[in-house]
Design an enzyme around this catalytic site. Structure first.
Site, mmCIF file in Angstrom:
data_model
loop_
_atom_site.group_PDB
_atom_site.id
_atom_site.type_symbol
_atom_site.label_atom_id
_atom_site.label_comp_id
_atom_site.label_asym_id
_atom_site.label_seq_id
_atom_site.Cartn_x
_atom_site.Cartn_y
_atom_site.Cartn_z
ATOM 1 N NE ARG A 10 -4.163 -1.675 0.144
ATOM 2 C CZ ARG A 10 -4.186 -2.789 -0.590
ATOM 3 N NH1 ARG A 10 -3.172 -3.095 -1.377
ATOM 4 N NH2 ARG A 10 -5.236 -3.590 -0.544
ATOM 5 C CD GLU A 23 -3.067 3.009 -5.190
ATOM 6 O OE1 GLU A 23 -4.033 2.261 -5.397
ATOM 7 O OE2 GLU A 23 -1.981 2.597 -4.769
ATOM 8 C CG HIS A 57 -3.088 -1.076 -6.562
ATOM 9 N ND1 HIS A 57 -3.529 -0.502 -5.400
ATOM 10 C CD2 HIS A 57 -2.926 -2.392 -6.265
ATOM 11 C CE1 HIS A 57 -3.638 -1.419 -4.451
ATOM 12 N NE2 HIS A 57 -3.269 -2.575 -4.961
HETATM 13 C C1 DGY Z 1 -4.842 -6.680 -2.699
HETATM 14 O O1 DGY Z 1 -5.557 -7.661 -2.954
HETATM 15 O O2 DGY Z 1 -4.887 -6.113 -1.608
HETATM 16 C C2 DGY Z 1 -3.907 -6.217 -3.748
HETATM 17 O O3 DGY Z 1 -3.479 -4.923 -3.501
HETATM 18 C C3 DGY Z 1 -4.533 -6.312 -5.095
HETATM 19 O O4 DGY Z 1 -3.593 -6.066 -6.093
#
Ligand code: DGY
Length: 329
Positions: free
Chosen positions: A239, A268, A287
């Site tokens: 993240r 984002e 992402h």
């Molecule tokens: C998640 O599943 O948390 C991932 O960030 C997806 O790419």
């Protein structure tokens, strides 16, 4: 009477078909204005389950959904959930771990290779007609990945899939830092547990894989960048907020580190004027960690199974707030 489920992310038709066998399903397309849509609010006031990702599920959201029994995320991360509030209200929360481990590890390797070998920059050079002699000059050289040291901060399922690739595919030396020891990764991939400081000082690639929480926000900041090698590359596919982005920008500008491969950002979609986007030694992705057809379908189906198990049998496979069971909900 069938239980009511709101699906607020676009999912494969097979997922809706599966849910409709036991539930009444309403679909809404996710957007920033969803909570201003009266139809969505009406559905929410009657819903027993919601399925999707990204929507912030906090107390003001939960006030709009008095009948909710389960919130099912189509992602492994669940930083969009106020898990304490959800649990206090006796609502089950689920995520989709495991099925995305290999795909996210592949994305991380793509970022490592692209950053180390400067792939996007070289693609642009070729496209822009800058490849004008057969042998290339040293300015276009990258750095090796194989036989280097990979430091993994947060060695869980995705971290293990990454360590496997690094160990067997690239002969990398693996360091890791975690809340607890991962003996399996130590045995299978020769991973060595070390302190955060040792990891930062000795790794050629530092890969952050921790979930976002109040404990991990800005985990990597000025001090951590100053400990990294000047030739070090930071990789983040967890993240964005786990990194202090301003500190990262400074660290790159001041050549404290060599570059960064980023699949995630503190905001984002990332703002187009974010300085990171104009740096040649930063590879930025939107992402896409788990974003393959196959894996997203698996995640959607798992999230739907969690809903059905939660509503029909009371204990979904991927329950996050286990205390609900312990407290005999
Ligand atoms: C998640 O599943 O948390 C991932 O960030 C997806 O790419």
């Amino acid at each position: 009477m069938k239980q009511k489920v709101i699906v607020y992310n676009k999912v494969d038709p097979t997922v809706i078909e599966y849910l409709e066998k036991t539930c009444e399903v309403q679909y809404f397309e996710y957007n920033d204005q969803l909570l201003n849509n009266p139809l969505f609010l009406k559905a929410l006031s009657e819903a027993h389950a919601i399925l999707g990702s990204r929507l912030k599920v906090d107390s003001s959201f939960l006030d709009l959904a008095p009948k909710l029994k389960i919130v099912s995320n189509i992602s492994v991360g669940y930083d969009n959930f106020d898990i304490v509030e959800i649990t206090n209200r006796g609502i089950m929360a689920t995520n989709t771990p495991t099925v995305l481990n290999d795909t996210v590890a592949d994305t991380i390797f793509a970022l490592m290779l692209a950053t180390a070998r400067r792939v996007p920059e070289m693609v642009q050079n070729v496209r822009n007609g800058k490849w004008i002699k057969s042998n290339i000059d040293e300015e276009w050289f990258g750095v090796d990945i194989h036989h280097k040291t990979l430091g993994i901060i947060g060695l869980g399922g995705i971290g293990s899939a990454l360590a496997k690739r690094a160990h067997f595919g690239f002969d990398m030396n693996i360091l890791y830092h975690n809340r607890s020891r991962n003996e399996e990764a130590e045995r299978l991939y020769n991973a060595s547990y070390c302190s955060m400081e040792e990891l930062l000082q000795n790794s050629d690639f530092v890969c952050v894989m921790v979930p976002l929480s109040k404990h991990t926000e800005k985990l990597i900041g000025r001090r951590e960048f100053s400990l990294m090698k000047n030739s070090g590359i930071l990789i983040n596919a967890s993240r964005g907020k786990v990194i202090d982005e301003e500190a990262l920008i400074e660290a790159i500008q001041q050549n404290e580190i060599l570059g960064a491969g980023l699949d995630v950002f503190s905001q984002e979609p990332v703002a187009t004027d974010n300085p990171l986007l104009s740096m040649d030694n930063v590879v930025a992705l939107p992402h896409i960690g788990s974003a393959t057809k196959e894996t997203r379908l698996k995640m959607q189906l798992l999230a739907a199974e969690n809903v059905v198990e939660g509503l029909m049998r009371g204990t979904p496979k991927n329950l996050i707030n286990h205390e609900l069971i312990l407290n005999n909900r």
